[in-house]
Design a protein around this motif. Structure first.
Motif, PDB file in Angstrom:
ATOM      1  N   UNK A  78      42.182  51.078  46.989  1.00 45.11           N
ATOM      2  CA  UNK A  78      41.779  51.726  45.744  1.00 45.11           C
ATOM      3  C   UNK A  78      42.049  53.222  45.796  1.00 45.11           C
ATOM      4  N   UNK A  79      41.833  53.819  46.966  1.00 42.70           N
ATOM      5  CA  UNK A  79      42.103  55.247  47.129  1.00 42.70           C
ATOM      6  C   UNK A  79      43.561  55.555  46.856  1.00 42.70           C
ATOM      7  N   UNK A 243      34.985  47.982  40.522  1.00 39.55           N
ATOM      8  CA  UNK A 243      35.456  46.704  40.000  1.00 39.55           C
ATOM      9  C   UNK A 243      36.835  46.369  40.562  1.00 39.55           C
ATOM     10  N   UNK A 244      37.621  47.409  40.876  1.00 39.24           N
ATOM     11  CA  UNK A 244      38.927  47.210  41.511  1.00 39.24           C
ATOM     12  C   UNK A 244      38.775  47.018  43.024  1.00 39.24           C
ATOM     13  N   UNK A 245      37.951  47.864  43.639  1.00 37.18           N
ATOM     14  CA  UNK A 245      37.854  47.849  45.100  1.00 37.18           C
ATOM     15  C   UNK A 245      37.183  46.581  45.626  1.00 37.18           C
ATOM     16  N   UNK A 247      37.572  43.571  44.643  1.00 37.57           N
ATOM     17  CA  UNK A 247      38.589  42.523  44.801  1.00 37.57           C
ATOM     18  C   UNK A 247      39.553  42.863  45.943  1.00 37.57           C
ATOM     19  N   UNK A 248      39.863  44.141  46.112  1.00 37.90           N
ATOM     20  CA  UNK A 248      40.671  44.552  47.260  1.00 37.90           C
ATOM     21  C   UNK A 248      39.947  44.229  48.560  1.00 37.90           C
ATOM     22  N   UNK A 249      38.642  44.425  48.553  1.00 34.85           N
ATOM     23  CA  UNK A 249      37.818  44.099  49.710  1.00 34.85           C
ATOM     24  C   UNK A 249      37.885  42.609  50.037  1.00 34.85           C
ATOM     25  N   UNK A 250      37.795  41.787  49.007  1.00 29.90           N
ATOM     26  CA  UNK A 250      37.846  40.339  49.218  1.00 29.90           C
ATOM     27  C   UNK A 250      39.223  39.907  49.732  1.00 29.90           C
ATOM     28  N   UNK A 392      45.215  41.726  41.996  1.00 25.05           N
ATOM     29  CA  UNK A 392      44.262  41.811  43.097  1.00 25.05           C
ATOM     30  C   UNK A 392      43.135  40.788  42.922  1.00 25.05           C
ATOM     31  N   UNK A 393      42.754  40.502  41.672  1.00 32.06           N
ATOM     32  CA  UNK A 393      41.753  39.456  41.433  1.00 32.06           C
ATOM     33  C   UNK A 393      42.279  38.083  41.874  1.00 32.06           C
ATOM     34  N   UNK A 394      43.538  37.816  41.516  1.00 31.33           N
ATOM     35  CA  UNK A 394      44.139  36.530  41.874  1.00 31.33           C
ATOM     36  C   UNK A 394      44.268  36.385  43.387  1.00 31.33           C
TER      37      UNK A 394
END
Length: 531
Positions: A78-79, A243-245, A247-250, A392-394
């Protein structure tokens, strides 16, 4: 004729600096890889010899537990995305505000991790009942050192993320090389002085702390970012970020979860020797991936610019993926063919003074690494997915589903077959995952995976097949001792592979990577001036 003078603008100066950093970063990346290989060839076997198989297995288990909780929660990805956006719009105030908020978030997470590590420390003997009392005591000591260093280094992830977003690849790689060399020197001294595995772990902690300090100093001196813990945790500002990070975390959890947790699973259902063998296989798998995919991380800014092209984005992304894919297939094909041909000889020499079964370790490495032949060449698509919210969600759903399936299958197969069962599970599920990934790329990125494979693989396959056939024939039939056979096979494979595989590289690939077109990074055509 009228002489046209080239006009240098801040944009073109930025591009020139970017190309220079990519060039230096790539060179230093391969230097660092060579140092890691030498470390693995000569230093790791010595560690095993000095501390013993059991202590190394305990170290592997401790690292697997710590790493399980040290994912960056998607904040580094995200950064990169947000700082690229703020740099493009010259919004320094928002960039500083964002970094301050993320740093506070890391510190909050650090406090939570401290509580988790403390709980784990006092329950180790109940979790790892397959370990002896001596191994439990050793595990507690190693765990304590690693946990303390991890709590210090975890918040500093933001500083490395800032450096990557400002394309300071050369500095990052140079510091990584320096850290490896210093760690090796300190670890060697600690072993010679009789500190055993504690000395090795302590050396890693000391050198890692120095790296953290260097990252912080460089960010303050060489970038316009100014971090402050006084930034308010404003939800209207935080909501789109988290909300973006999340999903990146997952995605981060799912992507490497199985490699992180597998030694722990083996420690529960099997023993420390099986965990140690898996640790060796996982280490080599990491080397193989690094060698093949060194270039991938350098093209995140290029992908960000492509995303701004609207309807032209899929076409330009496909073009970039094919160009980089051919280069990455060249490298990953070389390392995989080479290891398949003479890897057993390599493992025999590498682990000569351990009790690990050499042939088993060789098979484990092949199993956990084989999927990279298909994943690494198209990793540009994976990276592109991480820069899009839908992508990223997918990937989050896909990665977690694959990880859950791998854990279930890994527990069952490890119970019966130890490390071999775990690696069979990883191999089968990763290869099936390649098919699913390409379906996602087509749906989300609107690219054509079939066209990608058609453009990248056919010309490369003859080199791979012929070199592998010659290497395996020599492996089974060459009547030489281990070291001479390793050298002869390795040299022969390279001699056959290189001239055949070079035919598959894109024209002007050196210029594309290191010089690019005028006013353009990496040969990726742009429209407009947005980054």
């Amino acid at each position: 004729m009228e002489n046209k003078k080239e006009i240098h603008t801040p944009e073109t100066n930025t591009e020139a600096k970017s190309r220079k950093n990519i060039k230096l970063g790539a060179v230093l990346g391969y230097v660092g890889f060579a140092i890691n290989i030498l470390y693995g060839l000569f230093f790791t076997p010595w560690i095993l010899e000095v501390v013993g198989d059991s202590s190394y297995g305990v170290y592997t288990v401790a690292m697997s537990v710590i790493n399980l909780f040290l994912l960056d929660f998607g904040l580094s990805t995200t950064t990169n995305a947000y700082l690229a956006k703020y740099r493009a719009t010259h919004d320094q105030e928002s960039a500083n505000r964002y970094c301050g908020v993320v740093l506070k978030t890391y510190l909050i997470l650090d406090a939570i991790l401290a509580a988790i590590f403390l709980t784990l420390f006092f329950t180790i003997e109940f979790i790892y009942q397959g370990l002896s009392p001596e191994e439990i005591a050793s595990l507690k000591g190693v765990f304590l050192i690693v946990a303390l260093f991890s709590l210090v280094s975890f918040p500093s992830t933001i500083f490395k993320g800032v450096l990557e977003s400002y394309e300071e690849f050369a500095f990052i790689k140079a510091v990584t090389i320096g850290e490896k060399l210093l760690t090796t020197a300190l670890s060697a001294g600690a072993l010679l002085l009789g500190f055993g595995i504690y000395g090795v772990v302590g050396s890693h902690a000391i050198c890692g702390t120095i790296t953290v300090i260097l990252h912080i100093v460089f960010v303050r001196k060489k970038t316009p970012i100014r971090l402050s813990l006084k930034e308010k945790m404003d939800w209207s500002f935080l909501k789109p970020i988290f909300s973006f990070s999340i999903f990146s975390f997952l995605v981060s959890i799912g992507s490497r979860f199985v490699f992180t947790i597998s030694p722990t699973i083996l420690g529960i259902v099997s023993n420390s020797a099986e965990a140690g063998m898996f640790g060796v296989a996982s280490q080599i798998e990491g080397y193989i991936y690094t060698f093949g995919a060194i270039l991938s991380g350098f093209f995140i800014p290029s992908i960000a610019r492509i995303n701004e092209l609207g309807g032209e984005s899929p076409k330009k992304l496909q073009e970039l993926a094919i160009k980089i894919g051919k280069i990455q297939l060249f490298f990953i094909g070389l390392i995989l063919v080479g290891f398949a041909s003479c890897g057993e000889e390599f493992v025999t020499l590498w682990l000569r003074k351990t009790e690990y079964n050499r042939q088993t370790v060789y098979i484990l490495i092949l199993l956990v690494s084989s999927y990279q032949l298909f994943f690494v060449p198209e990793s540009i698509f994976w990276t592109a997915m991480l820069t899009k919210k839908e992508g990223v969600k997918t990937l989050a759903v896909f990665s977690l589903s694959r990880a859950l399936l791998n854990v279930v299958a890994g527990f069952v197969l490890s119970y019966f077959f130890g490390a071999l069962g775990m690696c069979i599970s990883i191999c089968a599920i990763r290869l099936l995952g390649i098919v699913a990934e390409n379906i996602l790329y087509k749906r989300v990125l609107k690219v054509s995976p079939l066209s990608f494979f058609g453009a990248v693989f056919p010309k490369a396959l003859p080199a791979i097949v012929i070199a592998l056939g010659i290497g395996l024939t020599m492996h089974f039939l060459l009547p030489l001792d281990t070291l001479p056979r390793l050298l002869v096979i390795g040299f022969s494979v390279v001699l056959v592979y290189l001239p055949l595989s070079l035919l598959n590289l894109p024209k002007g690939w050196k210029t594309m990577l290191f010089k690019g077109k005028k006013g353009n990074e990496s040969g990726v055509e742009r429209e407009g001036e947005q980054k």
